[in-house]
Design a protein around this motif. Structure first.
Motif, PDB file in Angstrom:
ATOM      1  N   SER A  87       0.820  -1.210   0.000  1.00  0.00           N
ATOM      2  CA  SER A  87       0.000   0.000   0.000  1.00  0.00           C
ATOM      3  C   SER A  87       0.859   1.266   0.000  1.00  0.00           C
ATOM      4  CB  SER A  87      -0.915   0.025   1.230  1.00  0.00           C
ATOM      5  OG  SER A  87      -1.798  -1.072   1.217  1.00  0.00           O
ATOM      6  N   ASP A  88       0.347   2.322  -0.640  1.00  0.00           N
ATOM      7  CA  ASP A  88       0.971   3.657  -0.618  1.00  0.00           C
ATOM      8  C   ASP A  88       2.421   3.637  -1.076  1.00  0.00           C
ATOM      9  OD1 ASP A  88      -1.417   4.611   0.338  1.00  0.00           O
ATOM     10  OD2 ASP A  88      -0.795   4.633   2.442  1.00  0.00           O
ATOM     11  N   ILE A  89       2.739   2.762  -1.986  1.00  0.00           N
ATOM     12  CA  ILE A  89       4.127   2.631  -2.441  1.00  0.00           C
ATOM     13  C   ILE A  89       4.625   3.922  -3.092  1.00  0.00           C
ATOM     14  CG2 ILE A  89       5.615   1.420  -4.097  1.00  0.00           C
ATOM     15  CD1 ILE A  89       3.916  -1.076  -3.555  1.00  0.00           C
ATOM     16  N   HIS A  90       3.738   4.610  -3.793  1.00  0.00           N
ATOM     17  CA  HIS A  90       4.135   5.835  -4.479  1.00  0.00           C
ATOM     18  C   HIS A  90       3.571   7.092  -3.813  1.00  0.00           C
ATOM     19  CE1 HIS A  90       6.032   3.514  -7.583  1.00  0.00           C
ATOM     20  NE2 HIS A  90       4.912   2.856  -7.845  1.00  0.00           N
ATOM     21  N   ILE A  91       3.090   6.969  -2.573  1.00  0.00           N
ATOM     22  CA  ILE A  91       2.639   8.132  -1.812  1.00  0.00           C
ATOM     23  C   ILE A  91       3.800   8.647  -0.975  1.00  0.00           C
ATOM     24  CG2 ILE A  91       1.027   8.985  -0.067  1.00  0.00           C
ATOM     25  CD1 ILE A  91      -0.281   8.212  -2.726  1.00  0.00           C
ATOM     26  N   ARG A  92       4.193   9.900  -1.224  1.00  0.00           N
ATOM     27  CA  ARG A  92       5.325  10.477  -0.488  1.00  0.00           C
ATOM     28  C   ARG A  92       4.908  10.834   0.930  1.00  0.00           C
ATOM     29  NH1 ARG A  92       7.187  15.776  -0.432  1.00  0.00           N
ATOM     30  NH2 ARG A  92       5.794  16.310  -2.152  1.00  0.00           N
TER      31      ARG A  92
END
Length: 356
Positions: free
Chosen positions: A11-16
């Motif tokens: 989850s949220d791998i590309h959420i900074r």
């Protein structure tokens, strides 16, 4: 189980990072609707609906900057437009075009709400506050506004100050935006697709007229399922297509027939800008003259027009220092200036005198 491999992050791998945002109710408590704004919005919506239904034979004009990037410029423009409305009120109902969100094909400045400092810092909280403040000040003058709705969460923050909304050419086909439009409290115009396809807009109108259920937020900012009644007050906007303009009489007739075939009363707005002008702001005048002629010849399904106008003509790039921007000049699509705007609308008013 002994020796089991650790779970992979999914989850949220590309959420900074995720930054909490204040609720719509909190913003409205900070910038509450005043009695003057409330009356402006309510009366504006009613008058727009009367025009769409043929009860009011005046033309509806959505007029103003391609996008709002300066509070000072927006208020200056609004004061001028309010004065012009008084001069043309017998033939036209004018709403100020107040666009805070800009859809992008690839990249670019996405509007005052998303990037109020024009520098890629994306201070969305600041942008929402500025947008609501600007809407309050304009409507307190007695000037109703129209705006494009792009992000489906944004209406909960500012839609109570808007008298007319547009769904753009890039989003007319979007199920999300059709659902959203079904719950909006103001009349909505759907632009034809960027290809020029009118059926996309007619299908969108049909969908938004029916009850819908979708995920959104409430005034407290809670994620919830929103159930709508459907919005009966919508119309089509002809904005040209990829290969050609579509403001000609045969295009209006095609739109009328498609709407009638779907059981929708014909109400056609013509966007004088975009591909109808070939993105040349000065060619907007020929489009306005054409639709004025249509009304003079009895094509009453033509109910309104859109015009991109600013204090001064042309456009400019944001550049590395936003403080150096020229006052009153667009930072998105090129616009005509105020002097041309006033002349064109007064000429339109004169041409319509005696038939409206």
């Amino acid at each position: 189980m002994a020796g089991a491999s650790p779970l992979h992050p999914l989850s949220d791998i590309h959420i900074r990072k995720a930054h909490p945002l204040f609720s719509p109710a909190a913003l409205k408590e900070l910038y509450p609707v005043t009695p003057a704004s409330n009356e402006t919005v309510f009366t504006g919506r009613k008058q727009v609906v009367d025009i769409l239904k043929g009860k009011d034979r005046r033309l509806l004009g959505i007029i103003g900057p391609c996008s709002i990037h300066s509070r000072k410029v927006a208020l200056d423009y609004a004061e001028r437009l309010k004065g012009l409305q008084e001069k043309v009120k017998d033939s036209m109902l004018l709403l100020m075009r107040v666009y805070f969100e800009k859809p992008r094909t690839v990249l670019g400045w996405r509007g005052l709400i998303t990037d109020p400092d024009l520098d890629g810092s994306y201070k969305i909280e600041k942008g929402l506050k500025q947008a609501r403040q600007i809407l309050l000040e304009i409507t307190e003058m007695g000037m109703p506004v129209g705006s494009e709705i792009l992000e489906p969460i944004i209406p909960q923050y500012i839609a109570d100050l808007i008298s007319w909304a547009a769904i753009g050419a890039r989003t007319t086909e979007s199920q999300t935006h059709r659902q959203m439009a079904s719950g909006l409290s103001m009349p909505v115009g759907f632009k034809n697709g960027t290809s020029g396809n009118l059926k996309l807009a007619v299908d969108a109108m049909e969908a938004s007229r029916h009850p819908q259920s979708f995920i959104g937020i409430d005034q407290a900012g809670n994620t919830c399922v929103l159930h709508t009644t459907g919005n009966p007050n919508n119309h089509i906007i002809l904005r040209g297509g990829r290969d050609a303009p579509n403001y000609y009489e045969e295009n209006v007739e095609e739109a009328r027939e498609m709407l009638a075939g779907s059981g929708i009363d014909p109400a056609v707005m013509i966007d004088c800008s975009h591909m109808n002008s070939g993105k040349d702001p000065f060619k907007q005048e020929r489009v306005l003259r054409a639709l004025t002629d249509y009304r003079r010849r009895g094509l009453n399904e033509v109910v309104g027009f859109m015009l991109e106008s600013n204090l001064f003509e042309g456009s400019q790039s944001i550049g590395s220092n936003p403080a150096e921007l020229i006052y009153g000049v667009s930072i998105t699509d090129a616009c005509i200036g105020w002097d041309a705007t006033e002349r064109m609308l007064l000429e339109t008013h004169e041409a319509l005198s005696g038939i409206i």
